[in-house]
Every structure is written in C-alpha cells, then in structure tokens.
Design an enzyme around this catalytic site. Structure first.
Site, PDB file in Angstrom:
ATOM      1  N   HIS A  22       0.846  -1.193   0.000  1.00 59.17           N
ATOM      2  CA  HIS A  22       0.000   0.000   0.000  1.00 59.17           C
ATOM      3  C   HIS A  22       0.879   1.241   0.000  1.00 59.17           C
ATOM      4  O   HIS A  22       2.109   1.132   0.004  1.00 59.17           O
ATOM      5  CB  HIS A  22      -0.993  -0.029   1.163  1.00 59.17           C
ATOM      6  N   HIS A  25       3.939   1.586   2.481  1.00 57.57           N
ATOM      7  CA  HIS A  25       5.194   0.955   2.030  1.00 57.57           C
ATOM      8  C   HIS A  25       5.824   1.789   0.915  1.00 57.57           C
ATOM      9  O   HIS A  25       7.036   1.948   0.836  1.00 57.57           O
ATOM     10  CB  HIS A  25       4.946  -0.452   1.480  1.00 57.57           C
ATOM     11  N   CYS A 132       1.631 -12.208  20.678  1.00 62.11           N
ATOM     12  CA  CYS A 132       0.629 -11.795  19.690  1.00 62.11           C
ATOM     13  C   CYS A 132       1.125 -12.199  18.315  1.00 62.11           C
ATOM     14  O   CYS A 132       2.171 -11.736  17.853  1.00 62.11           O
ATOM     15  CB  CYS A 132       0.383 -10.294  19.726  1.00 62.11           C
ATOM     16  N   CYS A 135       1.545  -9.230  15.841  1.00 60.51           N
ATOM     17  CA  CYS A 135       2.789  -8.448  15.976  1.00 60.51           C
ATOM     18  C   CYS A 135       4.024  -9.293  15.758  1.00 60.51           C
ATOM     19  O   CYS A 135       5.110  -8.763  15.596  1.00 60.51           O
ATOM     20  CB  CYS A 135       2.942  -7.853  17.377  1.00 60.51           C
ATOM     21  N   CYS A 149      -4.594  -7.546  22.126  1.00 59.60           N
ATOM     22  CA  CYS A 149      -3.558  -6.672  21.566  1.00 59.60           C
ATOM     23  C   CYS A 149      -4.273  -5.515  20.873  1.00 59.60           C
ATOM     24  O   CYS A 149      -5.115  -5.742  19.996  1.00 59.60           O
ATOM     25  CB  CYS A 149      -2.714  -7.444  20.555  1.00 59.60           C
ATOM     26  N   HIS A 152      -4.016  -5.409  16.966  1.00 62.17           N
ATOM     27  CA  HIS A 152      -4.613  -6.461  16.150  1.00 62.17           C
ATOM     28  C   HIS A 152      -5.965  -6.941  16.639  1.00 62.17           C
ATOM     29  O   HIS A 152      -6.583  -7.803  16.019  1.00 62.17           O
ATOM     30  CB  HIS A 152      -3.631  -7.639  16.007  1.00 62.17           C
ATOM     31  N   LYS A 301      -6.287   5.376  10.154  1.00 63.17           N
ATOM     32  CA  LYS A 301      -5.243   4.403   9.863  1.00 63.17           C
ATOM     33  C   LYS A 301      -5.689   3.576   8.656  1.00 63.17           C
ATOM     34  O   LYS A 301      -6.860   3.233   8.549  1.00 63.17           O
ATOM     35  CB  LYS A 301      -5.117   3.497  11.100  1.00 63.17           C
ATOM     36  N   LYS A 304      -7.828  -2.690   5.959  1.00 67.40           N
ATOM     37  CA  LYS A 304      -8.692  -3.406   5.016  1.00 67.40           C
ATOM     38  C   LYS A 304     -10.152  -3.220   5.376  1.00 67.40           C
ATOM     39  O   LYS A 304     -10.994  -3.007   4.508  1.00 67.40           O
ATOM     40  CB  LYS A 304      -8.340  -4.889   5.032  1.00 67.40           C
TER      41      LYS A 304
HETATM   42  N1  MSP Z   1       8.821  -6.750   8.178  1.00 66.05           N
HETATM   43  C1  MSP Z   1       8.933  -5.663   9.079  1.00 66.05           C
HETATM   44  C2  MSP Z   1      10.228  -4.897   8.852  1.00 66.05           C
HETATM   45  C3  MSP Z   1      11.474  -5.708   8.932  1.00 66.05           C
HETATM   46  S1  MSP Z   1      12.876  -4.783   8.520  1.00 66.05           S
HETATM   47  C4  MSP Z   1      14.160  -5.719   8.951  1.00 66.05           C
HETATM   48  C5  MSP Z   1       7.757  -4.706   8.886  1.00 66.05           C
HETATM   49  N2  MSP Z   1       7.103  -4.792   7.721  1.00 66.05           N
HETATM   50  S2  MSP Z   1       5.821  -3.892   7.301  1.00 66.05           S
HETATM   51  O1  MSP Z   1       5.309  -4.469   6.092  1.00 66.05           O
HETATM   52  O2  MSP Z   1       4.910  -3.772   8.382  1.00 66.05           O
HETATM   53  O3  MSP Z   1       6.401  -2.503   6.894  1.00 66.05           O
HETATM   54  C6  MSP Z   1       6.563  -1.494   7.837  1.00 66.05           C
HETATM   55  C7  MSP Z   1       7.119  -0.257   7.173  1.00 66.05           C
HETATM   56  O4  MSP Z   1       6.266   0.183   6.100  1.00 66.05           O
HETATM   57  C8  MSP Z   1       7.157   0.947   8.099  1.00 66.05           C
HETATM   58  O5  MSP Z   1       8.296   0.924   8.940  1.00 66.05           O
HETATM   59  C9  MSP Z   1       7.195   2.072   7.109  1.00 66.05           C
HETATM   60  O6  MSP Z   1       8.458   2.154   6.539  1.00 66.05           O
HETATM   61  C10 MSP Z   1       6.199   1.605   6.059  1.00 66.05           C
HETATM   62  N3  MSP Z   1       4.832   2.001   6.369  1.00 66.05           N
HETATM   63  C11 MSP Z   1       3.772   1.172   6.550  1.00 66.05           C
HETATM   64  N4  MSP Z   1       2.652   1.930   6.764  1.00 66.05           N
HETATM   65  C12 MSP Z   1       2.960   3.230   6.738  1.00 66.05           C
HETATM   66  C13 MSP Z   1       2.229   4.415   6.887  1.00 66.05           C
HETATM   67  N5  MSP Z   1       0.943   4.429   7.127  1.00 66.05           N
HETATM   68  N6  MSP Z   1       2.911   5.582   6.794  1.00 66.05           N
HETATM   69  C14 MSP Z   1       4.249   5.624   6.530  1.00 66.05           C
HETATM   70  N7  MSP Z   1       4.959   4.507   6.391  1.00 66.05           N
HETATM   71  C15 MSP Z   1       4.357   3.301   6.517  1.00 66.05           C
HETATM   72  O7  MSP Z   1       7.502  -3.946   9.777  1.00 66.05           O
END
Ligand code: MSP
Length: 484
Positions: A22, A25, A132, A135, A149, A152, A301, A304
């Site tokens: 999304h 990321h 959890c 998480c 949690c 979640h 936030k 889905k």
């Molecule tokens: N897999 C772990 C990270 C492991 S790194 C060794 C993880 N993955 S995640 O899919 O949840 O991705 C998290 C990252 O996605 C956040 O740290 C950020 O970089 C980005 N973001 C996810 N949602 C976001 C927002 N709503 N806003 C900004 N960045 C966001 O955690």
C-alpha cells in the site's frame, strides 16, 4: 554528510507479505529511491547500492497461507511478486530485491547465528509470556486493552517454551554511547531521545532469538537445535548484510555500514537497539538510521476493514510513476506524522504540474519558437537547485524550492509581458534576455527534478537543449478531468 562520500548504501525495511503493498510501504520506498537516484548522480551508479525486499517468515504468514489453502511458499511467492510489481509500476530503482526465503539469505543467517553462538552472546532459558501472532512478538500484560492486543484486536497466546536468548543487556551501555557519539545515527533527534529513554528506563530485557517450531512452523531452523525456528526479527534484520554477501562478499566490503536505513517509527526499537546489538556482537560498524512518521488516510489508519487502503498500482495507473511520487512526497515533511487526503491529489496535479510546470514549459518554448525562431544563445549551468534539501532528506522542501522557481518564472512572464515587448523591434534585446533567463531557470528546474522525475526531467532538458526550441506538440502533463 560531507562532500567526500565515496559510496552510499540505502535500505528500506523489508515488507511483510501478509498484505498487499500500500502507499505506506510506497512512501518509504520512494524516499529511498529519490536518495539513491540523487547519489548515483553525485558519485556514480556503481558506488550506490539500494536495497529493498520482503520479510516472509513467521507464524502470521503460515496462518494466512493456510487460510487461503496455499503452501507458505506459494503464498509468499505471490505477495512478494506483488511488491516487485508495485515497485516496477512506480519505477523504483532498487539494485537488489531480497526475499528472506532466498536460499542465499537463509544460508548466511545460519552463519550469523553460529557466529553469535560462538561469541557467547546466546543462552538457553525458559520463556513464558503472551505472544501476539499479529505483531510476531511477545507483549506485556500492561499493553493489552481488554485482554487483547490493541493493534490487532486479538487475544495473545500464552506461551511457555525453551528459547535461545540474546544477551542484550551487556550491549546497552555501548549502544547508548554509540548513539551519543553519533557512531550510531538515529535521526531525527526526537527518535534518538526516544531510544535513549528506552535504554535509561531499563525496559529492554534480553530478547529471545528463537521460537519453538510448534508455535512458529515457517522459518529458518536454528542450526544447533532443529526444534527451534529463528525469531523473525533476527532473520529479517540480517537481510541488510546478507544482501551484500556478508561476510566475504565484495559488496559487503564496499558498502557496509549503511549510509541511510529508512524505517517507520513503529519499528524503531528493533532497528535502533536489537540491530546495533547484533552488529556489535559481530564486531561490525553501525549504520545511520532515518525514521519517518506514519501517515493516515483521511484521518484514519489504513486498514482493510475501513476500505481506505490505497494501492500504489492504482495511483501509478492514474498518474504515472513520476507524478505519483511527486504527489506522495509533496504531502508532508520527512519525519512528520501526517494525514493524506487522496481526493486532493487530482487538484494538486492540475495546479502544480499542469498549470505550474507544464504551462511554464509551454509558454516559454512557444515564445522562443515564435519570437526567436527557436534559437537561443545560452550557456547552461547546473545551479544544483534543491540539492542541499535532498541531502538533508527534506524532500518536500526540495520540491517546494523547485516550485518556487516555477512560480517566480510564471509571475515574471505575467509581469514582463513578452508578447508586448515583441511588438517593438527596439525591445528585441530585452526580450531576448528575458527569454534566456526563463529558459535558464527551466533548465535548472529540470535538473533539480531529476531524482524525483527522471523521465520528465530528461524530456524537458531535451526540449531546451535542442538546436531549435519548439513548443511540445503534446503537453508533458496532460490535464486531468476532475470529475474522473
Ligand atoms: N517486516 C517488518 C520490517 C522488517 S525490517 C528488517 C515490517 N514490515 S511492514 O510491512 O509492516 O512494513 C513497515 C514499514 O512500512 C514501516 O516501517 C514504514 O516504513 C512503512 N509504512 C507502513 N505503513 C505506513 C504508513 N501508514 N505511513 C508511513 N509509512 C508506513 O515492519
């Protein structure tokens, strides 16, 4: 960051495969992309390495796959593929895409685990706690809301098992010192203070680096205890060096430590405490961490259930890769927490790109074609517009600087009215000077935009540096029907 930079290594978090990509990321990945493109210009492509990828192990993934009637590998192949596809659609320029299910990654993780054990920083103990699955971590009783949690909305499992632990405690004073001395950069200062606070509060117990295979069936076996799977965070964090072929790889020798590891604030502890502890245990130098805020969509936030998840593919399809990146980066400053209003994107596109930059290009090239027969005698000089901002990761501000020049140029045209000057031969010199200034500024707008919009930038530069300047036959930013 000084001028004597010789190499630049940039990473994003590796994303979980339990959900489709999304724009959250996408944000981190776009920021990394712009910086990578910027440094390739500065020090040459061969000296920049930009890594992204997917984090594919853990109970959650196994659970999702089972729900869909797929094997974990089938499932992760599919979602990892979606991430690759999204980054292609956004024209992301990563040098390598790592998957934690890659054979090479798994092999090096095993090597890292063996090293940690040999160093004596791992020990076996009973662990009892609330876990959890959402998480992928143990959580404290005090973190629960109505027994669940809060992130979640599910009840944690009670787990008691023998695990291998990493003796984090012994590294905390060193980590603290490294942060204070700047050997471990945690940026911005608010996040640095947050980490120092965590260390001072002594709220960082040793963490387990393994889970029983019964609770986490999908992961890397501990090499000396096949009943245990490697904790996903140890597996995941290692990606930043396995991708460089740690320990003997040429890439590792050239690129480690990382010059910019981007992440969102929710995974700060893992990156600013656990990761440096692992690196210190392996006698490796520490990276620079850049932490950005989370954004919400229309005040909520992304989720889905709310149906407000925005796919990078949908954006790229509507606006193209380069404009999508512009629209996302121009919303808020790096590091800030913010809200994005997607319904404003179309208006912003029309205002900034169609009426701003696109219109300026049309006006200037049209006048040069008409009044000077497309010929302009000009020495182009790159003024390195907005470069300092990019270096400081002030991406939004870099765009604002560029758009200020666009606005000034459009205002200059309105004030000087070249079409009136053109009516009188005696103003020819003045008209020529004015158009020179406008072409010069446009050239610098285009060079400044290069890391953000490489194709549009090249298109504009080609138009301005042609033997004969002509108004583009098609607008480079076509107007969007706002009723779409
Ligand atoms: N897999 C772990 C990270 C492991 S790194 C060794 C993880 N993955 S995640 O899919 O949840 O991705 C998290 C990252 O996605 C956040 O740290 C950020 O970089 C980005 N973001 C996810 N949602 C976001 C927002 N709503 N806003 C900004 N960045 C966001 O955690």
């Amino acid at each position: 960051m000084s001028k004597s930079i010789e190499k630049f290594y940039i990473t994003t978090p590796i994303y979980y495969v339990n959900a489709e990509p999304h724009i959250g990321h996408a944000y981190t990945t776009i920021v990394a992309d712009v910086l990578a493109r910027f440094y390739r210009q500065e020090i040459g492509s061969e000296n920049v390495f930009f890594l992204t990828g997917t984090d594919e192990h853990g109970a959650k993934v196994a659970e999702m796959a089972a729900k869909l009637g797929k094997s974990p590998q089938e499932f992760t192949d599919q979602i990892s593929g979606s991430f690759k596809e999204a980054w292609k659609n956004l024209d992301i320029s990563h040098d390598y895409f790592i998957r934690t299910t890659d054979a090479k990654h798994k092999k090096i993780v095993i090597d890292i685990l063996n090293k940690l054990k040999d160093k004596g920083v791992l020990y076996e103990a009973d662990y009892q706690g609330l876990y959890c699955v959402g998480c992928e971590k143990f959580i404290l009783e005090s973190e629960l809301v109505e027994g669940k949690c809060p992130d979640h909305n599910r009840e944690p499992q009670k787990l008691k098992e023998k695990n291998w632990f990493f003796s984090l405690q012994q590294f905390l004073p060193k980590i603290k010192q490294a942060i204070e001395l700047g050997e471990l950069l945690v940026y911005p200062a608010s996040r640095k203070n947050e980490v120092l606070g965590l260390i001072d509060k002594q709220s960082l117990p040793d963490f387990s680096i393994s889970r029983s295979r019964k609770s986490v069936p999908w992961g890397i076996d501990l090499p000396w205890d096949k009943e245990q799977k490697t904790y996903v965070w140890v597996d995941a964090l290692s990606n930043y060096i396995t991708a460089l072929d740690y320990p003997e790889g040429e890439k590792f020798k050239k690129f480690w430590p990382a010059d910019a590891q981007f992440l969102g604030l929710e995974i700060l502890k893992f990156h600013a405490v656990y990761w440096p502890a692992i690196l210190l245990a392996l006698d490796l130098p520490l990276p620079k961490l850049y932490i950005h805020g989370f954004f919400t969509i229309d005040g909520q936030k992304m989720s889905k259930t709310l149906g407000n998840v925005i796919s990078p593919n949908a954006l790229a399809e509507k606006y193209g890769a380069e404009v999508s990146k512009y629209l996302i980066l121009s919303q808020f400053s790096f590091g800030a927490e913010s809200d994005i209003k997607i319904e404003n994107f179309a208006e912003k596109y029309n205002a900034d790109l169609v009426n701003g930059l696109g219109n300026l290009l049309n006006r200037v090239t049209n006048m040069v074609e008409k009044y000077l027969d497309g010929k302009i005698d000009l020495q182009f000089v790159d003024k390195k517009l907005a470069q300092e901002e990019i270096r400081q990761l002030r991406f939004r501000e870099a765009l604002l600087t560029i758009w200020q020049v666009i606005q000034n140029s459009n205002t200059l045209i309105d004030q000087e009215k070249p079409w009136l000057l053109a009516k009188d031969e005696k103003n020819k010199g003045k008209l020529e000077e004015l158009l020179k200034e406008l072409v010069f500024d446009l050239y610098n707008i285009a060079t400044g935009l290069k890391p953000f919009m490489p194709e549009k930038s090249a298109q504009i530069i080609a138009i301005l540096t042609a033997d004969k300047i002509k108004k583009p036959t098609e607008p480079i930013f076509p107007r969007l029907d706002l009723s779409d």
